[in-house]
Design a protein around this motif. Structure first.
Motif, PDB file in Angstrom:
ATOM      1  N   THR A  72      -7.969   1.822  -0.070  1.00  0.00           N
ATOM      2  CA  THR A  72      -7.942   0.695   0.867  1.00  0.00           C
ATOM      3  C   THR A  72      -8.683   1.038   2.156  1.00  0.00           C
ATOM      4  O   THR A  72      -9.384   0.193   2.724  1.00  0.00           O
ATOM      5  CB  THR A  72      -6.491   0.297   1.189  1.00  0.00           C
ATOM      6  OG1 THR A  72      -5.742   1.458   1.576  1.00  0.00           O
ATOM      7  CG2 THR A  72      -5.832  -0.350  -0.014  1.00  0.00           C
TER       8      THR A  72
ATOM      9  N   SER B  49      -8.007   7.402   0.497  1.00  0.00           N
ATOM     10  CA  SER B  49      -7.367   6.092   0.356  1.00  0.00           C
ATOM     11  C   SER B  49      -8.376   5.022  -0.062  1.00  0.00           C
ATOM     12  O   SER B  49      -9.330   4.744   0.674  1.00  0.00           O
ATOM     13  CB  SER B  49      -6.719   5.692   1.678  1.00  0.00           C
ATOM     14  OG  SER B  49      -6.443   4.302   1.711  1.00  0.00           O
TER      15      SER B  49
ATOM     16  N   GLU C 174      -1.316   6.393   1.538  1.00  0.00           N
ATOM     17  CA  GLU C 174      -2.497   5.699   2.055  1.00  0.00           C
ATOM     18  C   GLU C 174      -2.288   5.234   3.492  1.00  0.00           C
ATOM     19  O   GLU C 174      -3.188   5.325   4.333  1.00  0.00           O
ATOM     20  CB  GLU C 174      -2.849   4.499   1.169  1.00  0.00           C
ATOM     21  CG  GLU C 174      -3.422   4.873  -0.186  1.00  0.00           C
ATOM     22  CD  GLU C 174      -4.162   3.712  -0.827  1.00  0.00           C
ATOM     23  OE1 GLU C 174      -4.993   3.096  -0.122  1.00  0.00           O
ATOM     24  OE2 GLU C 174      -3.907   3.429  -2.000  1.00  0.00           O
TER      25      GLU C 174
ATOM     26  N   VAL D   1       0.854  -1.188   0.000  1.00  0.00           N
ATOM     27  CA  VAL D   1       0.000   0.000   0.000  1.00  0.00           C
ATOM     28  C   VAL D   1       0.891   1.240   0.000  1.00  0.00           C
ATOM     29  O   VAL D   1       1.832   1.330   0.794  1.00  0.00           O
ATOM     30  CB  VAL D   1      -0.927   0.000   1.240  1.00  0.00           C
ATOM     31  CG1 VAL D   1      -1.740   1.287   1.304  1.00  0.00           C
ATOM     32  CG2 VAL D   1      -1.845  -1.217   1.207  1.00  0.00           C
TER      33      VAL D   1
ATOM     34  N   GLU E 142      -2.951   7.947   5.763  1.00  0.00           N
ATOM     35  CA  GLU E 142      -4.388   8.151   5.958  1.00  0.00           C
ATOM     36  C   GLU E 142      -4.958   7.124   6.936  1.00  0.00           C
ATOM     37  O   GLU E 142      -5.812   7.455   7.771  1.00  0.00           O
ATOM     38  CB  GLU E 142      -5.133   8.075   4.624  1.00  0.00           C
ATOM     39  CG  GLU E 142      -5.014   9.325   3.778  1.00  0.00           C
ATOM     40  CD  GLU E 142      -6.159   9.457   2.784  1.00  0.00           C
ATOM     41  OE1 GLU E 142      -7.133   8.674   2.885  1.00  0.00           O
ATOM     42  OE2 GLU E 142      -6.083  10.349   1.932  1.00  0.00           O
ATOM     43  N   HIS E 143      -4.500   5.876   6.850  1.00  0.00           N
ATOM     44  CA  HIS E 143      -4.927   4.867   7.811  1.00  0.00           C
ATOM     45  C   HIS E 143      -4.636   5.351   9.230  1.00  0.00           C
ATOM     46  O   HIS E 143      -5.493   5.272  10.121  1.00  0.00           O
ATOM     47  CB  HIS E 143      -4.188   3.544   7.589  1.00  0.00           C
ATOM     48  CG  HIS E 143      -4.451   2.891   6.275  1.00  0.00           C
ATOM     49  ND1 HIS E 143      -3.867   1.687   5.925  1.00  0.00           N
ATOM     50  CD2 HIS E 143      -5.213   3.254   5.216  1.00  0.00           C
ATOM     51  CE1 HIS E 143      -4.269   1.347   4.708  1.00  0.00           C
ATOM     52  NE2 HIS E 143      -5.076   2.281   4.259  1.00  0.00           N
TER      53      HIS E 143
END
Length: 534
Positions: A236, A234, A176, A172, A179-180
């Protein structure tokens, strides 16, 4: 994600995969639709023969799911034994299980997160059933380790490889991943947040959550809109949040209230001395273990049948009940001082002509109910696994059509693999109109249902799956669970039923607007407490 990568089973040749799929279709498939015939008979208001029996009891409990069982357990525990439970279409409801050739497996809910100290009613249940061993009032009690989910807990098939956990990490982009991390910082803030009234922003039971308007304003937008507003892009992360909403609420994150979405992430604080924070309790047969334990502890005062019409008579209630025998109904009448209506609200609306007098108008206040499908694949051997993360309790396919599959024998400690075991594959139809899904369920052939039910397993194993499957049992639940859509906190009808304290008391997870053990058991517990206080 490249659809071809995961649909062909991590590199399996297309021809081999197709051949394996058709061999899978040859496995005997049995379709179960609990409550369908009874529900349709009630919907169509078929005429009943005159009552052949009149039964008098102090309290009648309508339903035998978790709310009903909790009410019965609490009454019996406090010495109040003059009650009768009417099973409804299926004993234990969404907590029911089946026994696939001596391998128990769930046909509904599968696990229970560790309850925090605020969930004292859940801890009481677990203590009485021998699951919580000691320290019930402590921050970190001790649980029977046989029921604590052990590693490996969960894995995700992402870009053709298994990885630990459900949120993608390996492969990933860094942006991203950042952002997680930002999302989970907001979750941690939500866990600690309190409203101006001093209550937690998100709590179990949800009735204990803050009434602060600044937090409840989240109910005015969807979980997807909440992510978009905060600049989360993101793919994901969006997939993960949508997966969580489908898993817990049966609806897509674009349909689920942002308040409910954040409640999912922020409301659970369970800990234990002998488990990691946020651990789960689970059993091969799922929550059937708890339902059966509550049933035993309640004294097994149950009778088969379903409520057909509930009405107030003088200072009490009368319930006309029906029991189908070889497709033919027979009826009996129950006279009681009070009733606990522990059934889904769409059923309650069908049996109570006077429900509107309680402040609940089904046309305005009835929650949408999500359809579910649970498929239990009886396996006679383990399919060959890809390298990397090993077979886990929960196994999820990124971008898959279902919610993954659970291994029934994961909790068993064995020297050698079991001769037979079950993969339980779950499928919610989030994003599709519930009525359309129910019509499809009613008309679909077994092979068509199997096609949908087995999608995640085919993605994980391709042609390696078919030779390992001995039998498939598919359970259809057309009205499995209430969905907390945008604006659900403002449902005046639910608020009225929660407050009702007359001859009829209401007790079902529908009163909360979403279906989880903590909420269902809370309303059953509350109904019993009201009766005991009268």
């Amino acid at each position: 994600m490249n659809r071809r990568v995961f649909m062909l089973g991590m590199g399996a040749a297309a021809a081999a995969s197709a051949g394996g799929y058709w061999r899978l279709r040859e496995a005997p498939t049995v379709v179960h639709a609990p409550g369908k015939s009874e529900g349709h008979a009630l919907r169509d208001r078929r005429r009943l023969p005159p009552a052949s029996e009149v039964i008098e009891t102090d309290v009648v409990i309508l339903g035998s799911g978790i709310a009903a069982l909790t009410a019965a357990w609490k009454l019996n525990r406090e010495g109040w034994r003059n009650f009768l439970m009417i099973d409804g279409p299926q004993p234990y409801g969404n907590a029911a299980a089946l026994d696939a050739h001596a391998v128990p497996c769930p046909t509904g809910a599968h696990y229970l997160p560790l309850p925090g100290p605020e969930l004292i009613h859940v801890r009481e249940i677990l203590r009485d059933l021998g699951v919580l061993l000691h320290g019930m009032a402590n921050e970190q009690p001790v649980y029977d380790e046989r029921y604590l989910l052990h590693a490996p807990e969960e894995r995700l098939l992402f870009n053709g490889r298994w990885q630990e956990g459900i949120l993608p990490k390996e492969g990933v982009p860094q942006a991203e991943l950042e952002e997680h991390a930002r999302f989970f910082r907001l979750v941690e803030q939500g866990k600690a947040a309190k409203g101006m009234d001093g209550r937690p922003a998100f709590a179990f039971p949800m009735a204990n959550s803050s009434m602060d308007a600044s937090w409840r304003a989240l109910d005015r937008l969807s979980m997807k809109a909440w992510l978009d507003e905060r600049g989360f892009r993101s793919p994901t992360l969006h997939w993960y949040v949508d997966y969580c909403c489908r898993d817990d609420y049966g609806a897509a994150y674009g349909q689920v209230s942002a308040w409910a979405g954040m409640h999912y992430f922020c409301s659970r604080h369970g800990r234990a001395q002998n488990a990691a924070d946020g651990a789960w309790l689970t059993w091969p047969e799922g929550l059937h273990f708890l339902a059966a334990g509550l049933d035993r502890a309640a004294g097994a005062r149950r009778r088969p049948g379903m409520a057909w019409e509930l009405s107030e008579r003088g200072r009490g209630v009368e319930v006309l009940c029906a029991e189908l025998a070889d497709g033919r109904p027979k009826s009996f009448l129950i006279k009681a001082r009070r009733a606990i209506c522990a059934m889904p609200l769409h059923v309650a609306a069908g049996i109570m002509p006077g429900l509107q007098s309680y402040g609940f108008d089904a046309a305005l206040h009835l929650p949408s109910h999500a359809p579910w499908m649970v498929a239990n694949f009886l396996m006679n051997q383990f399919p060959e696994e890809l390298p990397a993360a090993p077979l886990s309790w929960d196994n999820v396919v990124f971008g898959g059509r279902g919610l993954g599959y659970v291994v029934s024998t994961h909790q068993d400690i064995r020297v050698s693999p079991p001769a037979k075991f079950v993969f339980s594959a779950y499928h919610a139809f989030g994003g599709q109109p519930p009525g359309q899904v129910r019509r499809w369920m009613e008309s679909a052939a077994a092979a068509e249902l199997l096609d949908v039910a087995g999608a995640d397993l085919r993605a994980a194993y391709g042609s390696r799956l078919a030779g390992c499957v001995e039998r498939v049992d598919i359970t259809l639940r057309g009205h499995a669970m209430a969905c907390p859509g945008v604006g659900f906190l403002g449902n005046a009808g639910l608020r009225a039923l929660r407050a009702a304290d007359g001859p009829v008391l209401f007790a079902h997870a529908d009163l909360s607007g979403f279906s989880v053990f903590e909420e269902a058991s809370w309303w059953g517990y509350q109904a019993a407490v009201r009766l005991l206080a009268a």
